[in-house]
Every structure is written in structure tokens, then in C-alpha cells.
Scaffold this motif. Structure first.
Motif, PDB file in Angstrom:
ATOM      1  N   HIS A 309      46.526 -20.025  42.969  1.00 43.75           N
ATOM      2  CA  HIS A 309      47.611 -20.068  42.743  1.00 43.75           C
ATOM      3  C   HIS A 309      48.416 -18.135  42.469  1.00 43.75           C
ATOM      4  CE1 HIS A 309      46.745 -23.642  40.506  1.00 43.75           C
ATOM      5  NE2 HIS A 309      47.691 -23.780  40.842  1.00 43.75           N
ATOM      6  N   ASP A 310      49.452 -18.305  43.689  1.00 46.80           N
ATOM      7  CA  ASP A 310      50.493 -17.375  43.639  1.00 46.80           C
ATOM      8  C   ASP A 310      51.136 -17.192  42.912  1.00 46.80           C
ATOM      9  OD1 ASP A 310      51.599 -19.316  45.944  1.00 46.80           O
ATOM     10  OD2 ASP A 310      52.911 -17.909  46.110  1.00 46.80           O
ATOM     11  N   PHE A 311      52.038 -16.404  41.698  1.00 51.02           N
ATOM     12  CA  PHE A 311      53.133 -16.231  41.018  1.00 51.02           C
ATOM     13  C   PHE A 311      53.793 -15.647  41.099  1.00 51.02           C
ATOM     14  CE2 PHE A 311      50.095 -18.112  38.411  1.00 51.02           C
ATOM     15  CZ  PHE A 311      50.271 -18.753  37.368  1.00 51.02           C
ATOM     16  N   VAL A 312      55.143 -15.617  41.039  1.00 52.67           N
ATOM     17  CA  VAL A 312      56.481 -14.789  40.784  1.00 52.67           C
ATOM     18  C   VAL A 312      56.974 -14.086  39.613  1.00 52.67           C
ATOM     19  CG1 VAL A 312      57.056 -14.271  43.024  1.00 52.67           C
ATOM     20  CG2 VAL A 312      57.679 -16.244  41.589  1.00 52.67           C
ATOM     21  N   PHE A 313      57.147 -13.098  38.721  1.00 51.27           N
ATOM     22  CA  PHE A 313      57.197 -12.729  37.008  1.00 51.27           C
ATOM     23  C   PHE A 313      58.916 -12.047  37.639  1.00 51.27           C
ATOM     24  CE2 PHE A 313      52.511 -11.887  38.285  1.00 51.27           C
ATOM     25  CZ  PHE A 313      52.084 -13.096  37.112  1.00 51.27           C
ATOM     26  N   ASP A 314      59.490 -12.553  35.976  1.00 51.62           N
ATOM     27  CA  ASP A 314      60.825 -11.923  36.219  1.00 51.62           C
ATOM     28  C   ASP A 314      60.212 -11.483  34.875  1.00 51.62           C
ATOM     29  OD1 ASP A 314      62.711 -11.846  38.828  1.00 51.62           O
ATOM     30  OD2 ASP A 314      62.265 -14.406  37.979  1.00 51.62           O
ATOM     31  N   TYR A 315      60.489 -10.071  34.230  1.00 51.10           N
ATOM     32  CA  TYR A 315      60.452  -9.697  33.325  1.00 51.10           C
ATOM     33  C   TYR A 315      61.143  -8.859  32.357  1.00 51.10           C
ATOM     34  CZ  TYR A 315      59.161  -5.248  35.177  1.00 51.10           C
ATOM     35  OH  TYR A 315      59.269  -4.210  35.800  1.00 51.10           O
ATOM     36  N   GLU A 316      61.436  -8.854  31.011  1.00 48.99           N
ATOM     37  CA  GLU A 316      62.297  -7.288  30.255  1.00 48.99           C
ATOM     38  C   GLU A 316      61.700  -7.309  29.869  1.00 48.99           C
ATOM     39  OE1 GLU A 316      66.316  -8.722  29.142  1.00 48.99           O
ATOM     40  OE2 GLU A 316      65.983 -10.739  30.238  1.00 48.99           O
ATOM     41  N   VAL A 317      61.363  -6.130  29.203  1.00 50.79           N
ATOM     42  CA  VAL A 317      60.566  -5.513  28.498  1.00 50.79           C
ATOM     43  C   VAL A 317      61.673  -3.454  27.637  1.00 50.79           C
ATOM     44  CG1 VAL A 317      59.509  -3.306  29.718  1.00 50.79           C
ATOM     45  CG2 VAL A 317      58.391  -3.613  27.879  1.00 50.79           C
ATOM     46  N   GLY A 318      60.975  -3.754  26.592  1.00 52.44           N
ATOM     47  CA  GLY A 318      61.862  -3.300  24.875  1.00 52.44           C
ATOM     48  C   GLY A 318      60.480  -2.215  24.938  1.00 52.44           C
ATOM     49  N   HIS A 319      60.680  -0.942  24.418  1.00 54.58           N
ATOM     50  CA  HIS A 319      59.738   0.209  24.165  1.00 54.58           C
ATOM     51  C   HIS A 319      59.965   0.900  23.632  1.00 54.58           C
ATOM     52  CE1 HIS A 319      60.204   2.454  27.882  1.00 54.58           C
ATOM     53  NE2 HIS A 319      60.345   1.768  29.301  1.00 54.58           N
ATOM     54  N   ASP A 320      59.632   2.205  22.883  1.00 53.14           N
ATOM     55  CA  ASP A 320      59.885   3.461  22.852  1.00 53.14           C
ATOM     56  C   ASP A 320      59.858   4.966  24.033  1.00 53.14           C
ATOM     57  OD1 ASP A 320      57.204   4.337  22.820  1.00 53.14           O
ATOM     58  OD2 ASP A 320      56.926   4.216  20.540  1.00 53.14           O
ATOM     59  N   PRO A 321      59.978   5.706  23.145  1.00 57.08           N
ATOM     60  CA  PRO A 321      59.707   7.197  24.447  1.00 57.08           C
ATOM     61  C   PRO A 321      58.608   7.509  24.377  1.00 57.08           C
ATOM     62  CG  PRO A 321      61.587   7.480  22.284  1.00 57.08           C
ATOM     63  CD  PRO A 321      60.704   6.223  21.602  1.00 57.08           C
ATOM     64  N   GLN A 322      57.556   6.880  24.027  1.00 52.65           N
ATOM     65  CA  GLN A 322      55.946   6.761  23.491  1.00 52.65           C
ATOM     66  C   GLN A 322      55.373   5.666  25.308  1.00 52.65           C
ATOM     67  OE1 GLN A 322      54.651  10.073  23.061  1.00 52.65           O
ATOM     68  NE2 GLN A 322      56.741  10.073  22.493  1.00 52.65           N
ATOM     69  N   GLY A 323      56.535   4.553  25.256  1.00 51.94           N
ATOM     70  CA  GLY A 323      55.708   3.612  26.096  1.00 51.94           C
ATOM     71  C   GLY A 323      55.166   2.840  24.876  1.00 51.94           C
ATOM     72  N   ARG A 324      55.342   2.673  24.121  1.00 50.82           N
ATOM     73  CA  ARG A 324      54.683   1.344  22.849  1.00 50.82           C
ATOM     74  C   ARG A 324      55.325   0.380  22.581  1.00 50.82           C
ATOM     75  NH1 ARG A 324      52.176   5.847  19.791  1.00 50.82           N
ATOM     76  NH2 ARG A 324      54.735   6.596  18.979  1.00 50.82           N
ATOM     77  N   ILE A 325      55.196  -0.704  23.627  1.00 51.86           N
ATOM     78  CA  ILE A 325      55.348  -1.996  23.756  1.00 51.86           C
ATOM     79  C   ILE A 325      55.911  -2.176  22.584  1.00 51.86           C
ATOM     80  CG2 ILE A 325      55.872  -4.425  24.300  1.00 51.86           C
ATOM     81  CD1 ILE A 325      54.335  -3.291  26.606  1.00 51.86           C
TER      82      ILE A 325
END
Length: 801
Positions: A309-325
Motif C-alpha cells: 500500500h502506498d500512503f499519504v500522511f498529513d501531520y502536526e507535531v509539537g516539540h520543545d526546543p531540544q526536539g522532544r515530541i
């Protein structure tokens, strides 16, 4: 027996099984010798049981089975439209073609016109409506393979075209799905996305993949007496083929026997998709009461069968200044094709692998299986897991560049913990986490830090050729995500000459399953591997089997065979103990020898004596994986018995003017627990890595505006070759012991290595990012073909200007 044991017995006068020559010799001495000197039957590298046959060209595949007298050949007539009503079908020219014996349509099916593995929405032969270019409509049966294929092209079909849906995005926009959407949520993702110090959103496109097994789909059906049917079929799921053939003929399951000695590759493409070919061959054989073989041409095979299966993804992410999700939300849309097939379980596994190796405190995942007028996509090595994990790796790669840190450091900061931050979004506690130690070892052995600096220095002095490097980890769950599939059976026969025959429900597709099962049985009985032979998978021997898929082949069938062999060993031990007047627990087996007190026998002699004494020398074995539970409606539970871990470091060189790339070096460290056969396991890791690299870099599926798959042959579909392998390819197995009671504490190795070449894709992305001073996230789609790399490079240059 080995030379040391032979010398030992000659010294004691016991080489012929007789009494020892030395007065101070005792059975305990030989028992100690067996424990200390007997060569191990597991945990050592052994050649594949059919390797010598493969090399000599004498291994029998389905097409090599000698054809019975009167065998006819079938071919499929296929749709030329992506979505249309069939107004009329004119088959007179087909019937009149040279060599044609019969032409069959849906009207000739006496039972159910369906081969869907879960939902009954997949007709064997289309009748009123066609739903993709290549969908079978009729079967031509002729005197030869070529005659059938030529005749199939002569049909005149009048279509009334209907609007097709040709992409997952279009399906999503139209609300066209093969199954209800799936939703998983933990915590308060929307609230924490709003509060995050850094927030990002994006769109990811990830292509599908053709299984491209070396042996194509094939079935050979032979009618038997009293309404029976014997079907030889290249399939990963003989029991499902048995059920499908029974249903199409309107028979009971016991009337159908399906047999498979070996496949020339499967990769998931022969789990459910082999049903159509088995059913068509059996239908023709029943109708004409003669043997019928159906072997599609490679082009027809690729046009008819589903892919990854091919996939398409739409995402939103929030993280701190160090890159921790802190929170992430993702919408996954897959191309299911025209029917459900295995799209539901594939999406479930994609959802359950979106986390990969990372702790996600607040997460929302929405999965949609888009219904499109294309081939019905199906299982492929990894079964949705690679697609889900790829999206998370892409998000973390973006985050690392955004915060200006090494991507490996950002990945490390987000890893699951040992005793905290260790519960997955679907509720399973990660209890066997070794990814921290594994990454430490790989980082050191690959010299990652120094090589990363070297790539930066190289790129600063090279305006066109750019180097990139990346390390990516893998955490992959092992088990079917439908609990009742996690079971297996086996039969073990000990003949009175001491030779052993094994039959189990798994199928051999080159992955070494039969070799490992034979090693398990040899170990359990204390005999040399050469004494053990594994026979063809056969639904009349072990019933109700699960597919050989989800990396569970050795886990399930190895345990079942071990159970059967252990029962026989215990009977033999009890018999020998009675002869020697000792406790059965003191009897020792090893190196073809059996010791019970003062009694010393070769294994074959003990088997002969036990037979004469009417001791049962065969047994059935069964295994069901423990601890599993799963609520599909809530997407919660424990779907996996354990996890396999791994990591890879890849370095690439990219030509930013042509888009071409070369993998210069790959370092792989992979966890297979206590390996049953290191040589086979390393081969599986190497093969999985290269196959996964092909998926992510060169293997592009392309449909034209009319819905026709244009990449349907080796001339238009580019799989990786030996020239694509890196000159430096370091593959090692991580020393570990499965925390769960798997077969000899080993771990599955089939699917997890396919995720290791994520490192290749992100190394390419690292090289392209150098064009913008490593500050811009390249919009690189997968597969990263030369065209995709060029587009990403142009975008980075423009953004940096």
C-alpha cells in the motif's frame, strides 16, 4: 556422529553399541561426553536445506512438477478499463482460436464468486462491473500456455465507462473507503499541540512496492476421485487456498488438498492474492475433468495482483526546543485498491508502528483505507509497519533540522525508556527494550560522529557531489494482529531406522523456515541434522494453518515441531529408562547417541527396539502464542508477543545535477535474539535491507490518467541489483536473548530488517539538505528516484536563494 565421539566409543569398545572394554567406564562418563562434546544443532550456521538444489537447478517448484497426461493450460482475459459496466462480451473469436478447449465466465462458477480473505468483496471473475485495468473477466483453457494467452486477447468487450478514483488523495476527498476509518488517541494531543513551544505541520508521500517474487503466481489443479481436487499452488497460505477453492466449487473443505513444497519468493504477495489463480485453475479442472495449469505471464501477474500500500500522511507535531515530541497528530490514507483484501490489518499495523521506537505522550492517529480503481493492494514484508514507522522518522528528521541538532541526538532523546515512558499508544508496555545499548554499539562500530564531520567537510568543498549520513532505529512488533492466527501445528515421524520426517503448517519461500525447523527437531531428539527431512506443506497433514507471514513462521512452526519431537523423545527416554532401570530424567540424547545408566545405544538402534516394543514413534505438536489480546474497536491491547530491534547507519553520495545516488557504506546491527542459524539470519537482514532500499529509492509504481499500471514489467519497474549494494556492507547480529519464551529465545527476522534502510533515505535527504546549509527540510518524496531527488534539490536551492 562426530570424530571425537567415534574415537571415544572405539577407546571404550562401545562403537558398535556393545559393552565397554574398560572396567572403569560408566554410562555417566558418556553422558558427560555428550553434554560437553556433542556438536550443537541450533545456534550454528547451517546451509539452507535446499541450497544445493537451488544451485543445481533441481529444486522442484510448482511449474516443475511433471505434467499429467491431458494437462491443459489456462490464461485470464482482463479488463481494459479502470471502472466500467460491461455491456456485452463477445467471445466467439476466443473460442475459435487454435487450441482453445473452453472459455469460462462468472456464470460457470457453481459456488461463490469471491476470493476476498476477510470481506467478501473480491470477485474471482468480474461479471457486471470492472473496477481496475487488469481485472480478470474470463478464463481461456487451451492445449498450450501460448495458445491460451493469445486467445485471451481476442475478446471484444463493450464497456460503459464510469468515473474512476485513481489516487488515495482522491479517495479521501470523495469519502471512498473499503472499510470504516480507524482512530486512536492518547492523552490530549490537540491541547498540547496548541501549547507546544514549536509546532510544525507537513505532508508526506510514500510509494507502494511490487513484491517481484522470482517465481510468479501459479496453480496446477488435478481432479481426484469422488469429487476431490488436488491443487499445487505457490502460496504462503495453503489453508486459505483450500477454503477459497472449496467455496468456488461449492464443496466442503475436506474435498480439497492444497500442497506447496517451496516458493520462489512470496514477500506477502502470495498470502491472499494466490487465491484467484488457485480458484480459476480448480474451476477449469472441475469443469473439464482434467488437469489444468494457470501460470500468468509476468506482465499479467503485475497487472492483476496487488502491491504494498502506498500512503499519504498529513501531520502536526509539537516539540520543545531540544526536539522532544510533546504531541503529534497524523492522518494516514492508504491506497487500498478496489476491494478490502488485507487493507484493514495493514492499516492497523501501520497505526501500531507509527511510534516506531519513540515515546509519544499525546498522540492522535486517524487511518483511512482509500477505495481506488486500481489493483487491490495486499500484504508485503512489514505489512503496514514500515509505512507507519517511516512517517515518524520523517517527522523527527524534520524536527532535528528545525532545532539545529544532530538527528541521532534528537532520536535518542525521544526513545522509549526502560522503566518509564515505555507504554505504546495502543496500550502495550515495552518490556524488552534494548534499543539504547544497540544504538550505542552501532554508533561506535560505524564511527558515526567522525564520519558525519567528514561528510560536512567533503560537502563544503564539493559544489555538485554531496555526501549524507544517517542512523535510524527500528522497533518492530512480532505476532499477527489477529490473535487467533497465532497458532501452528506439526507432525514428526521417527522411522525404525532412526530417520525423521517433519511436516508443519508453514511454507518455505527461500527464507530458511524448513532448515530452522529441522534444526529444532534435530536438537530436541539429540540427532544429527542429516537425519531430519522436512516435507511439503500439505493441508491433508496439518489442518487449519495460519499464513506464513508476519515474521511468525519459525516462532509458531518451530515451537509446534519442538512440541511433537519432545513427546517422542520422552517416550523413547521412558523406554530406555525401563531397559536400564533408571529414572527417565537421567536419560541423555546427543550426537546420535542415547545413554541410560549403563545402557548405551545409537539413536537408530533405540528407534528399532522401541518399534519392536510397540512404542509410538510419531507425534503431533501444537503451539499457541501466549499473552496476546487485542480490541480492534478500541485499537488497544497487547497485539505483539515481543519486539525485535535494530539500527542502521548509511552513507550516500548524491549527484545534485542528475539526481543519481550511490550507497557508499552501510553498517547494520540487528536483534534476532539467540539466533537459531546466524548464516540464514544475516542473509535475511541483508536481503531485507536491499529490498527496503529499493522500495524507498528506485521502485516506483505509476498509473496513467486512464488507470493503467505502466510499470508492469522488469523493463519499466526498477528493483535493486547487485550493483546497488554498497561496497562496504557490515551486517552483525546483536547479542541478545529474547525476554519471552520464544523458540530457543530467538526472534523473528523476516520483516523487521526491511525498516533498516530508512537510514539510506534520510542520508539522501541529509545530502540534499547541504545545498541549503542544513537549515531547510528537503521536500523529498519516497521513493527517492533521481527525479524526486532533483525536485527536492531544486526546492532547497530556491528556498536558500
Amino acid at each position: 556422529m562426530n570424530k571425537q565421539t567415534e574415537a571415544f566409543l572405539l577407546d571404550t569398545g562401545a562403537a558398535d553399541g556393545g559393552a565397554p572394554a574398560t572396567a572403569d567406564f560408566s554410562g555417566r562418563d558418556l553422558a558427560a561426553h555428550i553434554a560437553a562434546e556433542a556438536p550443537p544443532q541450533i545456534g550454528v550456521s547451517r546451509p539452507h536445506e535446499s541450497a544445493h538444489l537451488h544451485v543445481a537447478g533441481t529444486a522442484t517448484y510448482t511449474d516443475d512438477i511433471p505434467e499429467l497426461a491431458g494437462t491443459l493450460h489456462a490464461a485470464l482475459g482482463m479488463s481494459a478499463r479502470a471502472h466500467a459496466r460491461i455491456r456485452s462480451i463477445a467471445l466467439d473469436k476466443v473460442r475459435a482460436a487454435p487450441g482453445v478447449v473452453a472459455v469460462l465466465t462468472a456464470k460457470d462458477i457453481p459456488g461463490v464468486n469471491d476470493c476476498g480473505p476477510i470481506i467478501h468483496d473480491d470477485p474471482i471473475l468480474a461479471s457486471d462491473t470492472v473496477q481496475f485495468v487488469g481485472q480478470p473477466i474470463f478464463v481461456v483453457v487451451a492445449s498450450s500456455h501460448d495458445a491460451a494467452r493469445r486467445a485471451a486477447r481476442l475478446a471484444a468487450i463493450d464497456y460503459e465507462d464510469l468515473p474512476p478514483i485513481l489516487s488515495p488523495q482522491a479517495a479521501h476527498e470523495a469519502g471512498s473507503y473499503v472499510l470504516p476509518p480507524m482512530h486512536l488517541e492518547r492523552g490530549q494531543p490537540r491541547e498540547h499541540l496548541g501549547k507546544a513551544a514549536h509546532r510544525d505541520k507537513g505532508h508526506i508521500r510514500l510509494g507502494g512496492q511490487e513484491q517481484f517474487y522470482l517465481e510468479g503466481q501459479i496453480a496446477y489443479a488435478v481432479p481426484k476421485e469422488n469429487d476431490g481436487m488436488h491443487v499445487w499452488c505457490s502460496t504462503q497460505h495453503p489453508t486459505e487456498m483450500q477454503h477459497a477453492v472449496a467455496h468456488v466449487l461449492g464443496w466442503q473443505v475436506h474435498q480439497v488438498l492444497v500442497e506447496c513444497r517451496r516458493m520462489g519468493g512470496g514477500f506477502g504477495g502470495k498470502e491472499s492474492q494466490s487465491a484467484l489463480f488457485a480458484c480459476c485453475a480448480a474451476l477449469a479442472a472441475w469443469k473439464l475433468m482434467c488437469p489444468v495449469k494457470l501460470r500468468p505471464d509476468r506482465d499479467d501477474d503485475m497487472m492483476i495482483t496487488g502491491k504494498r500500500h502506498d500512503f499519504v500522511f498529513d501531520y502536526e507535531v509539537g516539540h520543545d526546543p531540544q526536539g522532544r515530541i510533546e504531541a503529534v497528530a497524523v492522518e494516514m490514507v492508504s491506497r487500498a485498491g478496489f476491494s478490502a483484501d488485507l487493507s484493514g490489518p495493514v492499516m492497523t499495523r501501520a497505526i501500531c508502528h507509527f511510534d516506531n521506537a519513540y515515546w509519544l505522550p499525546h498522540v492522535q492517529i486517524d487511518g483511512y483505507c482509500g477505495k481506488t480503481n486500481t489493483q487491490s493492494n495486499t500484504a508485503f514484508r512489514g505489512f503496514g509497519g514500515p509505512q507507519g514507522a517511516f512517517a515518524m522518522e520523517y517527522i523527527l528528521d524534520n524536527i532535528a533540522r528545525t532545532v539545529g541538532r544532530d538527528a541521532l541526538d534528537v532520536r535518542r532523546d525521544n526513545l522509549y525508556g526502560k522503566t518509564e515512558r515505555n507504554v505504546t499508544p495502543y496500550g502495550q508496555t515495552v518490556e524488552d527494550n534494548v534499543i539504547h545499548e544497540l544504538l550505542d554499539q552501532l554508533e561506535a562500530s560505524s564511527d558515526y560522529r567522525a564520519r558525519r564531520e567528514a561528510t560536512r567537510a567533503f560537502n563544503a568543498a564539493s559544489p555538485v557531489l554531496k555526501k549524507g549520513i544517517a542512523i535510524t532505529p527500528v522497533k518492530f512488533g512480532i505476532s499477527f494482529n489477529v490473535a487467533h492466527f497465532n497458532q501452528a501445528g506439526a507432525l514428526v515421524h521417527v522411522y525404525n531406522d532412526g530417520s525423521v520426517l517433519v511436516n508443519h503448517g508453514g511454507t518455505e519461500m527461500g527464507q530458511g523456515l524448513n532448515t530452522k525447523v529441522a534444526m529444532v527437531v534435530a536438537h530436541e531428539l539429540g540427532i544429527r541434522l542429516e537425519r531430519v527431512r522436512v516435507t511439503a506443506t500439505d493441508t491433508s497433514k496439518v489442518a487449519n494453518t495460519s499464513a506464513t507471514a508476519a515474521s511468525t513462521g519459525t516462532d509458531l512452526n518451530g515451537k509446534a515441531a519442538q512440541d511433537a519431537a519432545r513427546q517422542i523423545r520422552e517416550r523413547l527416554a521412558a523406554f530406555a529408562a525401563r531397559q536400564a532401570g533408571v529414572d527417565p530424567s537421567t536419560v541423555r540424547f546427543g550426537d546420535d547417541l542415547v545413554v541410560a545408566g549403563e545402557l548405551r545405544l545409537r539413536f537408530d538402534e533405540l528407534a528399532r527396539q522401541a518399534y519392536v516394543a510397540r512404542v509410538q514413534l510419531w507425534s503431533d505438536g501444537f503451539y499457541a502464542t501466549p499473552k496476546l489480546h487485542w480490541d480492534q474497536s478500541k485499537l488497544q491491547g497487547r497485539p505483539f508477543y515481543y519486539y525485535a530491534y535494530g539500527a542502521a547507519c548509511s552513507e550516500v553520495l548524491v549527484d545534485t545535477l542528475t539526481g543519481e545516488f550511490r550507497l557508499l557504506r552501510a553498517d547494520v546491527l540487528h536483534d534476532v535474539g539467540r539466533s537459531l542459524n546466524p548464516a540464514i539470519d544475516i542473509g535475511q537482514v541483508e536481503g531485507g535491507f536491499i529490498q527496503g532500499m529499493g522500495w524507498l529509492t528506485t521502485e516506483e509504481l505509476w498509473w496513467n490518467k486512464d488507470g493503467k499500471l505502466m510499470t508492469h514489467a522488469p523493463s519499466t519497474y526498477k528493483i535493486p541489483t547487485v550493483n546497488d549494494c554498497p561496497e562496504v556492507f557490515n551486517v552483525r547480529l546483536f547479542e541478545n536473548r529474547n525476554a519471552e519464551d520464544s523458540i530457543h529465545r530467538s526472534k523473528a527476522v523476516g520483516e523487521p530488517p526491511l525498516l533498516l534502510p530508512f537510514s539510506v533515505f534520510f542520508a539522501i535527504r541529509d545530502a540534499v539538505a547541504s545545498l541549503g546549509g542544513y537549515r531547510i527540510n528537503p521536500p523529498l518524496d519516497a521513493p527517492a528516484t533521481a527525479e524526486a531527488i532533483l525536485n527536492a534539490a531544486d526546492a532547497v536551492r530556491q528556498a536558500a536563494a
